[in-house]
Scaffold this motif. Structure first.
Motif, short mmCIF file in Angstrom:
data_model
loop_
_atom_site.label_atom_id
_atom_site.label_comp_id
_atom_site.label_asym_id
_atom_site.label_seq_id
_atom_site.Cartn_x
_atom_site.Cartn_y
_atom_site.Cartn_z
N VAL A 173 0.39 -1.16 -0.14
CA VAL A 173 -0.02 -0.24 0.03
C VAL A 173 0.41 1.19 -0.11
N THR A 174 0.73 1.95 -0.93
CA THR A 174 0.62 3.07 -1.44
C THR A 174 0.41 4.31 -0.23
N GLU A 175 -1.05 5.03 -0.70
CA GLU A 175 -1.79 6.46 -0.77
C GLU A 175 -3.05 5.99 -1.20
N CYS A 176 -3.28 7.03 -1.34
CA CYS A 176 -5.15 6.91 -2.12
C CYS A 176 -4.84 7.77 -3.60
N SER A 177 -6.02 8.21 -4.23
CA SER A 177 -6.53 9.03 -4.86
C SER A 177 -5.52 10.00 -5.02
N ALA A 178 -6.42 10.59 -3.82
CA ALA A 178 -5.73 12.16 -3.43
C ALA A 178 -5.86 11.91 -2.10
N SER A 179 -5.97 12.25 -0.93
CA SER A 179 -5.25 11.34 0.13
C SER A 179 -4.07 10.85 0.60
N ASN A 180 -3.49 10.24 1.97
CA ASN A 180 -2.60 9.53 2.32
C ASN A 180 -3.65 8.41 2.94
N VAL A 181 -3.17 7.66 3.62
CA VAL A 181 -3.82 6.09 3.60
C VAL A 181 -2.87 5.54 4.98
N MET A 182 -3.58 5.86 6.54
CA MET A 182 -3.11 5.02 7.42
C MET A 182 -4.08 4.27 7.55
N MET A 183 -3.65 3.24 8.55
CA MET A 183 -4.09 1.92 9.63
C MET A 183 -3.54 1.99 10.99
N ILE A 184 -4.80 1.27 11.98
CA ILE A 184 -4.57 0.98 13.18
C ILE A 184 -4.17 -0.41 13.72
N LYS A 185 -3.50 -1.09 14.55
CA LYS A 185 -4.14 -2.11 14.27
C LYS A 185 -2.72 -2.66 15.32
N ASP A 186 -3.23 -2.75 16.99
CA ASP A 186 -3.35 -3.78 18.32
C ASP A 186 -2.98 -2.55 19.11
N GLY A 187 -3.09 -1.48 18.67
CA GLY A 187 -3.07 0.19 19.42
C GLY A 187 -2.03 0.83 18.87
N ALA A 188 -1.31 0.55 17.49
CA ALA A 188 -0.09 1.58 16.90
C ALA A 188 -0.65 1.69 15.85
N LEU A 189 -0.29 3.05 15.14
CA LEU A 189 -0.76 3.78 14.33
C LEU A 189 0.39 3.48 12.49
N TYR A 190 -0.46 2.73 11.84
CA TYR A 190 0.80 2.93 10.55
C TYR A 190 1.02 3.40 9.64
N THR A 191 1.86 3.86 9.05
CA THR A 191 1.42 4.56 7.66
C THR A 191 3.22 4.68 6.42
N HIS A 192 2.67 4.20 5.71
CA HIS A 192 3.86 4.42 4.43
C HIS A 192 5.33 5.50 4.73
N PRO A 193 6.57 5.30 4.36
CA PRO A 193 7.26 6.48 5.32
C PRO A 193 6.86 7.04 3.45
N ALA A 194 7.77 8.65 4.37
CA ALA A 194 7.30 9.87 3.69
C ALA A 194 8.46 9.32 2.57
N ASN A 195 9.00 8.94 1.60
CA ASN A 195 9.72 8.80 0.19
C ASN A 195 8.97 8.32 -0.76
N HIS A 196 9.81 8.44 -1.81
CA HIS A 196 9.74 9.25 -3.11
C HIS A 196 7.72 8.11 -3.82
N LEU A 197 7.73 7.31 -3.19
CA LEU A 197 6.37 6.54 -3.21
C LEU A 197 5.27 7.14 -2.56
N ILE A 198 4.79 7.60 -2.01
CA ILE A 198 4.07 9.10 -1.30
C ILE A 198 4.00 10.49 -1.61
N LEU A 199 3.11 11.12 -1.68
CA LEU A 199 3.45 13.02 -1.73
C LEU A 199 3.18 12.40 -0.15
N HIS A 200 4.15 13.41 0.14
CA HIS A 200 4.18 14.33 1.32
C HIS A 200 3.35 14.71 2.07
N GLY A 201 1.73 14.47 2.51
CA GLY A 201 0.84 15.18 3.66
C GLY A 201 1.30 16.27 4.47
#
Length: 275
Positions: A173-201
């Protein structure tokens, strides 16, 4: 009231040149700012990202960042905008069509306001999404005018009766068409690192700060579509969508299929940043 080139003017008085490189090459950059209570939200962060994108594509800004900030603030005031967005773009300028950078063209700035209320219902109720292959170029960290892949992705979502797509590269998973995406699993927040594959929202960065302040563990690491489907909660972040829960992906409920407790807490804290 719009701003074009070097002055404020009415929309009807703007004359766009067919030789503008933004028209035939998408040779330009842009930013979208949110306005709350007549104030531009996170203006400095947006301007710093604008500067970074301009430097990376070797485009000289027509004004200093300070002056651009003044122009945008004045534009908001002239339009008496209390709640909405400010769109601005800067192209490399006008020149006969040829791929190399023109020697004489001067960058052109365009900016305008749109009155847009906060999407309160969507933020509260959440959205549904589908997964979609991320086939964009490899500099997604740059906010350029080349948005046809994003347009196609968004249309695919609407064609499937949902509101957004979750982009992925071979399952990551990278991001969405016009937004970033995050998920919560076992109380922690996950999101793709801010590298060249996503917009640094900008909103992405605000949410990560809020998570830290709430002592929610943050893991900036890639996750898969399978892990997303098994998440406890998921949400998108963006200038116009703020923090919007994802209820379902590819027909599979995320968690209980309702906005989760962590998402709600982050939403509450986000509202406090501008209210």
């Amino acid at each position: 009231m719009y701003f074009y080139k070097n002055e404020f003017m009415n929309k009807a008085d703007i004359q766009l040149s067919p030789d503008d490189r933004g028209y035939y090459f998408g040779d330009g950059i842009y930013e979208v700012f949110r306005v709350y209570q007549g104030q531009i939200y996170e203006q400095e962060a947006h301007l710093q990202r604008l500067q970074r994108t301009a430097s990376e594509v070797r485009l000289t800004l027509p004004f200093t960042l300070h002056r651009i900030g003044q122009i945008l603030t004045e534009l908001v005031d002239k339009n008496k905008l209390l709640e909405g967005t400010v769109y601005m773009q800067i192209t490399r300028g006008e020149a006969p069509r040829a791929h190399p950078f023109p020697a004489q063209a001067e960058p052109i700035m365009l900016a305008y306001c749109t009155e847009v209320p906060r999407p309160v219902a969507t933020i509260h109720n959440g959205i549904k999404a589908i997964t979609f292959a991320d086939i964009r170029w490899l500099r997604c960290d740059l906010k350029t005018l080349n948005l046809l892949p994003n347009v196609m992705a968004k249309q695919a979502a609407l064609d499937h009766g949902v509101q957004e797509v979750v982009l992925h590269r071979e399952g990551t998973v990278t991001e969405c068409s016009a937004s970033n995406v995050m998920m919560i699993k076992d109380g922690a927040l996950y999101t793709h690192p801010a590298n060249h594959l996503i917009l640094h929202g900008i909103t992405r960065a605000v949410v990560l700060r809020l998570a830290h302040s709430l002592e929610i563990p943050v893991k900036e690491e890639a996750f898969t579509t399978e892990q997303l489907l098994a998440a406890d909660e998921a949400f998108i972040t963006g200038t116009t969508v703020e923090i919007t829960p994802i209820l379902e992906v590819d027909g599979h409920a995320i968690g209980a299929g309702t906005p989760g407790a962590f998402t709600r807490k982050l939403q509450e804290e986000f509202v406090r940043t501008f209210s």
